[in-house]
Design an enzyme around this catalytic site. Structure first.
Site, mmCIF file in Angstrom:
data_model
loop_
_atom_site.group_PDB
_atom_site.id
_atom_site.type_symbol
_atom_site.label_atom_id
_atom_site.label_comp_id
_atom_site.label_asym_id
_atom_site.label_seq_id
_atom_site.Cartn_x
_atom_site.Cartn_y
_atom_site.Cartn_z
ATOM 1 N N THR A 149 0.810 -1.206 0.000
ATOM 2 C CA THR A 149 0.000 0.000 0.000
ATOM 3 C C THR A 149 0.849 1.264 0.000
ATOM 4 O O THR A 149 1.968 1.263 0.529
ATOM 5 C CB THR A 149 -0.908 0.006 1.252
ATOM 6 O OG1 THR A 149 -1.480 1.303 1.441
ATOM 7 C CG2 THR A 149 -0.104 -0.315 2.511
ATOM 8 N N GLU A 151 0.308 3.623 1.875
ATOM 9 C CA GLU A 151 0.337 4.128 3.251
ATOM 10 C C GLU A 151 1.665 3.879 3.954
ATOM 11 O O GLU A 151 1.963 4.534 4.956
ATOM 12 C CB GLU A 151 -0.812 3.531 4.052
ATOM 13 C CG GLU A 151 -2.165 4.002 3.590
ATOM 14 C CD GLU A 151 -3.278 3.629 4.538
ATOM 15 O OE1 GLU A 151 -3.109 3.780 5.760
ATOM 16 O OE2 GLU A 151 -4.331 3.179 4.052
ATOM 17 N N TYR A 175 -1.738 -0.316 11.084
ATOM 18 C CA TYR A 175 -1.939 -1.017 9.812
ATOM 19 C C TYR A 175 -0.776 -0.808 8.863
ATOM 20 O O TYR A 175 -0.162 -1.754 8.364
ATOM 21 C CB TYR A 175 -3.242 -0.562 9.152
ATOM 22 C CG TYR A 175 -3.279 -0.836 7.663
ATOM 23 C CD1 TYR A 175 -3.253 -2.155 7.187
ATOM 24 C CD2 TYR A 175 -3.313 0.192 6.733
ATOM 25 C CE1 TYR A 175 -3.261 -2.420 5.825
ATOM 26 C CE2 TYR A 175 -3.332 -0.061 5.375
ATOM 27 C CZ TYR A 175 -3.302 -1.366 4.923
ATOM 28 O OH TYR A 175 -3.292 -1.625 3.570
ATOM 29 N N LYS A 179 2.168 -3.400 7.363
ATOM 30 C CA LYS A 179 2.433 -3.621 5.943
ATOM 31 C C LYS A 179 3.878 -3.270 5.604
ATOM 32 O O LYS A 179 4.519 -3.974 4.804
ATOM 33 C CB LYS A 179 1.469 -2.789 5.092
ATOM 34 C CG LYS A 179 0.033 -3.271 5.128
ATOM 35 C CD LYS A 179 -0.146 -4.665 4.559
ATOM 36 C CE LYS A 179 0.021 -4.691 3.043
ATOM 37 N NZ LYS A 179 -0.284 -6.041 2.480
#
Length: 428
Positions: A149, A151, A175, A179
Site C-alpha cells: 500500500t 500508506e 496497519y 504492511k
C-alpha cells in the site's frame, strides 16, 4: 505442429476479498491457460458470492481452471501442500504466488494492533518460508508478488511531490506499520536468500464487489438508505483513486515482466479530496449533501497520498485505463444494479459504523479494556520453517475450519468496521 500448452498455476491469497476477487476474475478472463488456486479464510470481508460467476464458469463443473481452498495463510502445512500441488498433483504446483491477504482497516488497527502484526507480518513470514522450502525441495521458475500500500510511505503536504519507489517508509498507523514490516521482510528475503519476489504498492482502490466498510461503497449504501454519512475532520484528506480493474491488470503485468527485487508504485493519477468523492456520489444518487455528518478526526490521520507511477509506465508500459469520473459513475451504477450482493453484508457493516463513528452502541465482542479481541495465533504455532524444524520436529498440522463451505478445502481476510470518509485501507 500444435504449440505446447503452458502450465501456469497461480496461488492467490485473499482471493475472496475485494481486490483479490477482481484479480482472480480478470486473470481467468484474460488468459485462457492460467489456472488459479484461491486461498482465503472467508471472514466477513471475504465473500464467495463475489466469485459465484467465476466458480460457475471456471470451477470444477466448468473449465476446471479455478479452485477455492478455505484456509489461513499462517497454516504452514496447508500452504506447503498447496505449493507442492495438493490435492491435484504436481500439475497444480504453482509457478507464482500473489499475496493479497491482509488486515487492512486502519481504524481497527488503532483499536487492536496485535491482529495486524499477526496476520500481515507473521502471515507473510509464514508464506515466505513455505515458498522457500518448496523451491529448495523442487526448484522451478517462480515469482512471489507482494501486494502492499501507499500508506507505508506516510503522508504528504499539499505541495510535496508524489511518492516514488525511493521514498523512505514512514508509516503512521499500526496497519501501515504492519504492511511496511511485511514489505521489509520480503525485501530481506530477496537480498538474503535470492528469493524471487516483487513488491507492488497501490493507492486507494474502488470498483465492484467492495465491502461496504470502505469509503465509496459505504457512502453509496448509506446514502441509498438516507443514513448519516460520517466524514472525518474537514473531509479534505486527499487520496489517489485507482480502479480495481486497472490494479488487476497492473499486478498481472508485474507478475509477467516485473524485475525481481523491484518495487512498483501503482496509482490511478486521480487525486481528489474525500469530501469531493462523497459529494460526487450524492450527486449521482440525487441525494442531499445534508446527509454528510462530520466526525472528530482520527489520531495520525494522513493528510494526502499521491503516487508517481513513472517507473511502471516506463519499464512495463502500464498506465490506468479508467478516469475517475467514468469509473466512479460506473461503480455507483454497479451497486444500484446489484442490491442482493451488498444487502447481505450490510448488518455487520452498518452495526460497526454506527458504533465506531456515530456513537451508537452495539454488541461487538471486546476485551476487558474495551478493545476488540485480537485474532489469536494458531494453536501452538511459531512460524515454522522447512529449513529449521520446530523443536518437536513437526511441521504443523493442517487445520480445517469448522465453517468451511461444502466441497472446499480447509487467505486470510478479516472483517473490519467501515470507516468514515478517510480513504484508508481501500487496498485489500
Amino acid at each position: 505442429m500444435k504449440a505446447e500448452k503452458r502450465n501456469v498455476v497461480v496461488l492467490v491469497t485473499g482471493g475472496a476479498g475485494f481486490i483479490g476477487s477482481n484479480f482472480v476474475r480478470w486473470a481467468l478472463d484474460h488468459d485462457p491457460e492460467v489456472r488459479i488456486v484461491n486461498l482465503d479464510l472467508l471472514t466477513y470481508a471475504g465473500n464467495l458470492e463475489s466469485l459465484a460467476d467465476v466458480a460457475a464458469r471456471y470451477g470444477p463443473d466448468g473449465e476446471g481452471r479455478y479452485r477455492f481452498v478455505h484456509g489461513d495463510i499462517r497454516d504452514f502445512a496447508l500452504v506447503s501442500g498447496l505449493l507442492a500441488g495438493a490435492p491435484g498433483g504436481q500439475s497444480w504446483a504453482p509457478s507464482a504466488l500473489i499475496h493479497f491477504a491482509a488486515e487492512s482497516h486502519v481504524d481497527r488497527s488503532i483499536l487492536g494492533p496485535a491482529a495486524f502484526v499477526e496476520t500481515n507480518v507473521n502471515g507473510t513470514l509464514s508464506l515466505l518460508e513455505a515458498c522457500r522450502g518448496e523451491l529448495e525441495a523442487r526448484p522451478r521458475p517462480f515469482r512471489f508478488v507482494h501486494v502492499s500500500t501507499d500508506e507505508v510511505y506516510g503522508t504528504l503536504g499539499p505541495d510535496d511531490p508524489a511518492f516514488t519507489e525511493l521514498t523512505p517508509l514512514a508509516p503512521n498507523s499500526p496497519y501501515s506499520a504492519s504492511k511496511a514490516g511485511a514489505d521489509l521482510l520480503v525485501r530481506a528475503y530477496v537480498e538474503t536468500f535470492g528469493f524471487p519476489a516483487v513488491i507492488t504498492r497501490c493507492s486507494n482502490n474502488y470498483g465492484p464487489y467492495q465491502f461496504p466498510e470502505k469509503l465509496i461503497p459505504l457512502i453509496i449504501t448509506r446514502a441509498l438508505a438516507d443514513e448519516p454519512l460520517p466524514v472525518y475532520g474537514d473531509g479534505m484528506n486527499v487520496r489517489d483513486w485507482l480502479h480495481v480493474a486497472d490494479h488487476a491488470e497492473a499486478i498481472w503485468t508485474v507478475l509477467a515482466r516485473g524485475q525481481i527485487g523491484a518495487v512498483y508504485n501503482i496509482g490511478g493519477e486521480a487525486e481528489v479530496p474525500n469530501l469531493e468523492i462523497v459529494k460526487r456520489i450524492l450527486a449521482r444518487l440525487d441525494k442531499p449533501e445534508s446527509l454528510i455528518a462530520f466526525v472528530a478526526d482520527r489520531p495520525g490521520h494522513d493528510r494526502r497520498y499521491a503516487m508517481d507511477i513513472g517507473k511502471i509506465r516506463r519499464e512495463l508500459s502500464w498506465a490506468p485505463r479508467h478516469d475517475l469520473e467514468t469509473g466512479l459513475a460506473e461503480t455507483v451504477d454497479w451497486y444500484l444494479s446489484h442490491p442482493t450482493w451488498w444487502q447481505r453484508v450490510l448488518n455487520e457493516a452498518y452495526r460497526a459504523a454506527n458504533e465506531l463513528y456515530l456513537g451508537q452502541p452495539s454488541p461487538l465482542s471486546t476485551l476487558p479494556d474495551g478493545n476488540p479481541s485480537p485474532r489469536p495465533p494458531l494453536p501452538g504455532r511459531e512460524t515454522p520453517s522447512p529449513l529449521s524444524p520446530l523443536p518437536s520436529g513437526e511441521r504443523g498440522t493442517r487445520r480445517r475450519h469448522p465453517a468451511s463451505p461444502p466441497g472446499a478445502e480447509t487467505g486470510t481476510r478479516r472483517g473490519h468496521p467501515p470507516s468514515p470518509a478517510s480513504g484508508e485501507g481501500d487496498r485489500e
